[in-house]
Design an enzyme around this catalytic site. Structure first.
Site, PDB file in Angstrom:
ATOM      1  N   ASP A  13       1.800   8.765  -3.590  1.00 51.59           N
ATOM      2  CA  ASP A  13       0.843   9.300  -2.612  1.00 51.59           C
ATOM      3  C   ASP A  13      -0.314   8.346  -2.330  1.00 51.59           C
ATOM      4  OD1 ASP A  13       2.386  11.687  -2.710  1.00 51.59           O
ATOM      5  OD2 ASP A  13       1.303  12.264  -4.521  1.00 51.59           O
ATOM      6  N   LYS A  16       1.644   4.690   1.264  1.00 51.98           N
ATOM      7  CA  LYS A  16       2.668   3.683   1.590  1.00 51.98           C
ATOM      8  C   LYS A  16       3.239   3.891   2.993  1.00 51.98           C
ATOM      9  CE  LYS A  16       4.987   4.824  -2.105  1.00 51.98           C
ATOM     10  NZ  LYS A  16       4.051   5.708  -2.809  1.00 51.98           N
ATOM     11  N   GLY A  40       7.366  11.918  -0.003  1.00 55.42           N
ATOM     12  CA  GLY A  40       6.760  12.460   1.215  1.00 55.42           C
ATOM     13  C   GLY A  40       5.845  11.388   1.771  1.00 55.42           C
ATOM     14  N   HIS A  41       6.360  10.590   2.691  1.00 61.58           N
ATOM     15  CA  HIS A  41       5.567   9.488   3.253  1.00 61.58           C
ATOM     16  C   HIS A  41       4.980   9.935   4.599  1.00 61.58           C
ATOM     17  CE1 HIS A  41       8.007   6.382   0.731  1.00 61.58           C
ATOM     18  NE2 HIS A  41       7.263   7.184   0.007  1.00 61.58           N
ATOM     19  N   GLN A 227       7.383   6.834  -4.521  1.00 60.80           N
ATOM     20  CA  GLN A 227       6.599   7.196  -5.708  1.00 60.80           C
ATOM     21  C   GLN A 227       5.664   6.021  -6.063  1.00 60.80           C
ATOM     22  OE1 GLN A 227      10.304   7.848  -6.037  1.00 60.80           O
ATOM     23  NE2 GLN A 227       9.700   9.642  -4.879  1.00 60.80           N
TER      24      GLN A 227
HETATM   25  P1  IMP Z   1      10.985  14.107  -9.573  1.00 59.52           P
HETATM   26  O1  IMP Z   1      10.920  12.755  -8.969  1.00 59.52           O
HETATM   27  O2  IMP Z   1      11.132  15.229  -8.568  1.00 59.52           O
HETATM   28  O3  IMP Z   1      11.996  14.182 -10.673  1.00 59.52           O
HETATM   29  O4  IMP Z   1       9.558  14.381 -10.279  1.00 59.52           O
HETATM   30  C1  IMP Z   1       9.095  13.625 -11.396  1.00 59.52           C
HETATM   31  C2  IMP Z   1       7.594  13.377 -11.301  1.00 59.52           C
HETATM   32  O5  IMP Z   1       7.351  12.508 -10.202  1.00 59.52           O
HETATM   33  C3  IMP Z   1       6.776  14.634 -11.030  1.00 59.52           C
HETATM   34  O6  IMP Z   1       5.519  14.506 -11.672  1.00 59.52           O
HETATM   35  C4  IMP Z   1       6.571  14.619  -9.518  1.00 59.52           C
HETATM   36  O7  IMP Z   1       5.431  15.328  -9.125  1.00 59.52           O
HETATM   37  C5  IMP Z   1       6.429  13.129  -9.294  1.00 59.52           C
HETATM   38  N1  IMP Z   1       6.792  12.690  -7.956  1.00 59.52           N
HETATM   39  C6  IMP Z   1       8.030  12.543  -7.443  1.00 59.52           C
HETATM   40  N2  IMP Z   1       7.982  12.102  -6.179  1.00 59.52           N
HETATM   41  C7  IMP Z   1       6.684  11.932  -5.890  1.00 59.52           C
HETATM   42  C8  IMP Z   1       5.992  11.462  -4.728  1.00 59.52           C
HETATM   43  O8  IMP Z   1       6.579  11.070  -3.691  1.00 59.52           O
HETATM   44  N3  IMP Z   1       4.633  11.442  -4.820  1.00 59.52           N
HETATM   45  C9  IMP Z   1       3.968  11.814  -5.946  1.00 59.52           C
HETATM   46  N4  IMP Z   1       4.573  12.245  -7.045  1.00 59.52           N
HETATM   47  C10 IMP Z   1       5.929  12.305  -7.019  1.00 59.52           C
END
Ligand code: IMP
Length: 412
Positions: A13, A16, A40-41, A227
């Site tokens: 977040d 990017k 979520g970009h 991420q």
């Molecule tokens: P997962 O990727 O859904 O398995 O989540 C693992 C961790 O990564 C959790 O803490 C999510 O909140 C975090 N996470 C996954 N994708 C994003 C993103 O695009 N932005 C921020 N945090 C993310």
């Protein structure tokens, strides 16, 4: 023209989407390299229209760019088909045929992956997005995954059926253990077939050639990271991480471009830190969390969850620079500090336990910098903050964002 890797320097977040959209104006291809529907970009156009990309690369808004969902991604075909429909129908983006391509090696996220993610969360919560990311990568590593190329084999029901049956045999045992209903393999074969007809035209068996041709012909190639580094499966805050390599190394394996072909690594960071989901967050601030969340609109773009907010963590960012080989930094959301009389930055951890942050305070600038377009017009206090970060991290800040609009950048 270069191959540019864009990586998040915090827990995701960082902004990017805005950087990738901006740089893709002069790019030939943009490749999403890892992750899936968890991302979520966000891109806000100049007339205020907001786009949130989950699986489609953020370069798609620029009509001349070819976009690729790379081999390191996990693709949820149902969500991807919906995302494309929304882009075309609701937002008037031209049909992505001929502009969006999917690697046949990308793995497929199906219902059982999403359910397993939920099941695991109810037993051992990590705060995932429940998009099925972890379980899809588990199947990939266990070598019982389904790939987009398998979906493309439309006429080969006989090939797809045994792969799905095999994957479900083990996973159904786990679903039962979590107290969830088993998933029917024939239903999943049907889902794959339905989505093969919706997405099959995007799956490109010659994707390696396309990528190699662009790199070897000096085209501008942007590798879109998802991420952030602190969520990397190896160097992140394990186990509170995602299931892919979010660093520049992950962008190499996720695109199939060798490390020696990367010319620039741009690290994207906010002027403060946020985190969604569980896990440690030493610079989390209670006194200013509400302010930062509201001014920075810090709510998850995928799940809508409130993000925890805190100050910059410079010692951690220094490690992040190393792990990625970051050559320059894009500093985002500096305007969120506009109404603060003072703010803080962690510049060390106590030597006794190494875990308690030591903060340095900075004087705020107490005015709006949202419309400033050149570095020299920034208030002295803002420049002091920027210079401090640069000299601490020993890395130049070349792009500064002071409002959400897509064209707004101070370039140095
Ligand atoms: P997962 O990727 O859904 O398995 O989540 C693992 C961790 O990564 C959790 O803490 C999510 O909140 C975090 N996470 C996954 N994708 C994003 C993103 O695009 N932005 C921020 N945090 C993310």
């Amino acid at each position: 023209m270069p191959v540019i890797a864009i990586v998040g320097m915090q827990w995701g977040d960082e902004g990017k989407g805005k950087i990738i959209d901006y740089l893709s104006q002069n790019a030939d291809i943009v490749i999403r390299c890892q992750g899936g529907a968890n991302a979520g970009h966000t891109v806000v156009t100049n007339n205020g229209k907001k786009f949130v990309f989950h699986q489609v690369p953020s370069g798609i808004l620029n009509p001349k760019v070819q976009c690729i969902i790379g081999q390191g991604c996990v693709v949820d075909p149902i969500k991807l088909a919906n995302e494309i429909t929304r882009l075309v129908v609701d937002h008037g983006i031209e049909n992505p045929k001929g502009r969006l391509f999917i690697s046949p090696r990308a793995h497929v996220t199906l219902l059982h992956h999403r359910l397993l993610d939920e099941g695991k969360e109810s037993h051992y919560p990590l705060g995932t997005t429940k998009s099925g990311i972890g379980p899809t990568y588990v199947d990939k590593i266990k070598r019982c995954g389904i790939r987009m190329g398998d979906l493309a084999a439309l006429t080969r029901w006989n090939k797809l059926e045994p792969i799905i049956k095999r994957a479900l045999k083990e996973n159904n045992v786990l679903l039962k253990w979590y107290g969830l209903s088993e998933v029917n393999s024939n239903d999943q074969v049907c889902v794959c077939f339905d989505h093969a007809s919706l997405l099959g035209y995007l799956i490109d068996p010659k994707i390696d050639e396309k990528i190699r041709w662009n790199v070897m012909n000096n085209k501008t190639v942007i590798l879109e990271g998802s991420q952030g580094t602190l969520l990397d499966i190896d160097v992140g805050t394990y186990p509170y991480v995602t299931s892919s390599n979010t660093t520049s190394a992950g962008l190499c394996t996720g695109s199939g471009i060798p490390p020696t072909k990367i010319n620039k690594v741009i690290g994207v960071m906010k002027a403060y830190t946020t985190r969604v989901g569980e896990g440690p967050f030493p610079t989390n601030t209670k006194s200013h969390e509400k302010y930062l969340r509201e001014k920075g609109n810090e709510y998850g773009a995928t799940t809508g969850r409130e993000r925890r907010c805190g100050w910059l963590d410079l010692p951690s960012l220094k490690e992040v620079i190393w792990f990625n080989g970051i050559t320059e930094i894009a500093l985002m959301k500096l305007d969120v500090f506009d109404a603060l009389s003072s703010f803080y930055v962690c510049n060390a951890y106590t030597s006794s336990n190494g875990k308690t942050p030591i903060f340095k305070s900075f004087q705020g600038w107490n005015r709006s910098i949202k419309s400033v377009s050149s570095y020299s017009d920034l208030p002295l206090e803002t420049k002091t903050f920027i210079n401090y970060i640069e000299s601490f991290l020993n890395c130049p800040i070349t792009m500064i964002s002071t409002n959400e609009k897509r064209e707004q950048f101070i370039l140095r």
